[in-house]
Design a protein around this motif. Structure first.
Motif, PDB file in Angstrom:
ATOM      1  N   GLU A   1       1.336  -0.907  -0.121  1.00 23.95           N
ATOM      2  CA  GLU A   1      -0.127   0.272  -0.239  1.00 23.95           C
ATOM      3  C   GLU A   1       1.169   1.674   0.068  1.00 23.95           C
ATOM      4  O   GLU A   1       1.249   1.381   0.712  1.00 23.95           O
ATOM      5  N   PRO A   2       0.931   1.480  -0.599  1.00 23.13           N
ATOM      6  CA  PRO A   2       1.569   3.165  -0.979  1.00 23.13           C
ATOM      7  C   PRO A   2       1.589   4.204   0.168  1.00 23.13           C
ATOM      8  O   PRO A   2       0.230   4.620   0.386  1.00 23.13           O
ATOM      9  N   LYS A   3       2.481   5.169   0.761  1.00 24.12           N
ATOM     10  CA  LYS A   3       2.167   5.803   1.470  1.00 24.12           C
ATOM     11  C   LYS A   3       1.912   7.270   0.836  1.00 24.12           C
ATOM     12  O   LYS A   3       0.965   7.912   0.948  1.00 24.12           O
TER      13      LYS A   3
ATOM     14  N   PHE B   1       2.308   8.910  -5.951  1.00 17.63           N
ATOM     15  CA  PHE B   1       3.167   8.125  -6.963  1.00 17.63           C
ATOM     16  C   PHE B   1       2.594   6.456  -6.601  1.00 17.63           C
ATOM     17  O   PHE B   1       2.474   5.803  -5.301  1.00 17.63           O
ATOM     18  N   GLY B   2       1.437   6.509  -7.170  1.00 20.21           N
ATOM     19  CA  GLY B   2       0.190   5.435  -7.840  1.00 20.21           C
ATOM     20  C   GLY B   2      -0.453   5.363  -6.707  1.00 20.21           C
ATOM     21  O   GLY B   2      -0.254   3.930  -6.207  1.00 20.21           O
ATOM     22  N   GLY B   3      -1.203   6.578  -5.939  1.00 16.49           N
ATOM     23  CA  GLY B   3      -2.626   6.324  -5.580  1.00 16.49           C
ATOM     24  C   GLY B   3      -2.528   5.979  -3.729  1.00 16.49           C
ATOM     25  O   GLY B   3      -3.199   5.599  -3.232  1.00 16.49           O
ATOM     26  N   GLY B   4      -1.805   6.429  -3.308  1.00 19.35           N
ATOM     27  CA  GLY B   4      -0.944   6.502  -1.678  1.00 19.35           C
ATOM     28  C   GLY B   4      -3.165   6.857  -0.797  1.00 19.35           C
ATOM     29  O   GLY B   4      -3.291   7.920  -2.400  1.00 19.35           O
ATOM     30  N   ASN B   5      -2.719   6.838   0.045  1.00 23.66           N
ATOM     31  CA  ASN B   5      -3.571   7.973   0.756  1.00 23.66           C
ATOM     32  C   ASN B   5      -3.731   8.817   0.832  1.00 23.66           C
ATOM     33  O   ASN B   5      -2.620   9.549   1.228  1.00 23.66           O
ATOM     34  N   THR B   6      -4.557  10.046   0.223  1.00 18.59           N
ATOM     35  CA  THR B   6      -4.646  11.531   0.169  1.00 18.59           C
ATOM     36  C   THR B   6      -4.667  12.438   1.289  1.00 18.59           C
ATOM     37  O   THR B   6      -3.800  12.997   1.496  1.00 18.59           O
ATOM     38  N   PHE B   7      -4.909  11.439   2.664  1.00 18.36           N
ATOM     39  CA  PHE B   7      -4.604  11.997   3.797  1.00 18.36           C
ATOM     40  C   PHE B   7      -3.878  12.268   4.683  1.00 18.36           C
ATOM     41  O   PHE B   7      -3.347  12.776   5.137  1.00 18.36           O
ATOM     42  N   ASN B   8      -2.414  11.019   3.944  1.00 18.75           N
ATOM     43  CA  ASN B   8      -0.802  11.578   4.524  1.00 18.75           C
ATOM     44  C   ASN B   8      -0.078  12.835   3.689  1.00 18.75           C
ATOM     45  O   ASN B   8       0.845  12.402   3.759  1.00 18.75           O
ATOM     46  N   TYR B   9      -0.929  13.543   2.144  1.00 20.11           N
ATOM     47  CA  TYR B   9      -0.045  14.398   1.782  1.00 20.11           C
ATOM     48  C   TYR B   9       0.478  14.647   2.842  1.00 20.11           C
ATOM     49  O   TYR B   9       1.074  16.002   2.970  1.00 20.11           O
TER      50      TYR B   9
END
Length: 139
Positions: A28-30, A34-42
């Motif tokens: 699961e990308p963070k 880079f390829g669909g990680g969780n947008t809340f991590n931005y």
């Protein structure tokens, strides 16, 4: 007897053994870039990168502008522009410029009639650099 003990030991180990369970590993990308990680991590990733950035941007010193030097340069540019306009208009039909030598600020301009057209030699009196421009006849 040794064989019997070995067999009993293997039998007891077999009874005590549990069945192994497996689990799928899922990547699961963070980073959402880079390829669909969780947008809340931005925002967390951006804040973390900014906190780790120790590079400081260099301070650019702005040179002091001398108003008299700026005025002189502007005046020289305008005189050279007017001279160019007159030379071009003399070649194309409006007015005429007389051949001769002109001193314009830090420049000496020599205008002469050549066999191929009007020849203009511009000399920087400070450095001695020269530029020669020939405006051909009949353009």
């Amino acid at each position: 007897m040794k064989k019997l003990a070995t067999l009993l030991l293997l039998g007891a180990a077999g009874l005590c053994a549990h069945s192994a369970q497996a689990q799928d590993f899922v990547y699961e990308p963070k980073n959402p870039a880079f390829g669909g990680g969780n947008t809340f991590n931005y925002s967390w990733l951006q804040a973390s990168a900014t906190a780790q950035n120790t590079t400081e941007e260099p301070v650019k010193a702005t040179p002091a502008v001398d108003p008299l030097a700026q005025f002189s340069a502007s005046l020289n540019q305008q005189v050279l522009s007017q001279l160019t306009s007159r030379l071009l208009s003399s070649q194309f039909g409006q007015g005429a410029i007389k051949p001769g030598s002109y001193n314009l600020g830090g420049y000496q301009v020599q205008v002469s009639q050549g066999t191929t057209g009007v020849v203009i030699q511009v000399t920087d009196t400070g450095s001695g650099n020269q530029t020669t421009v020939t405006i051909p006849k009949g353009l």
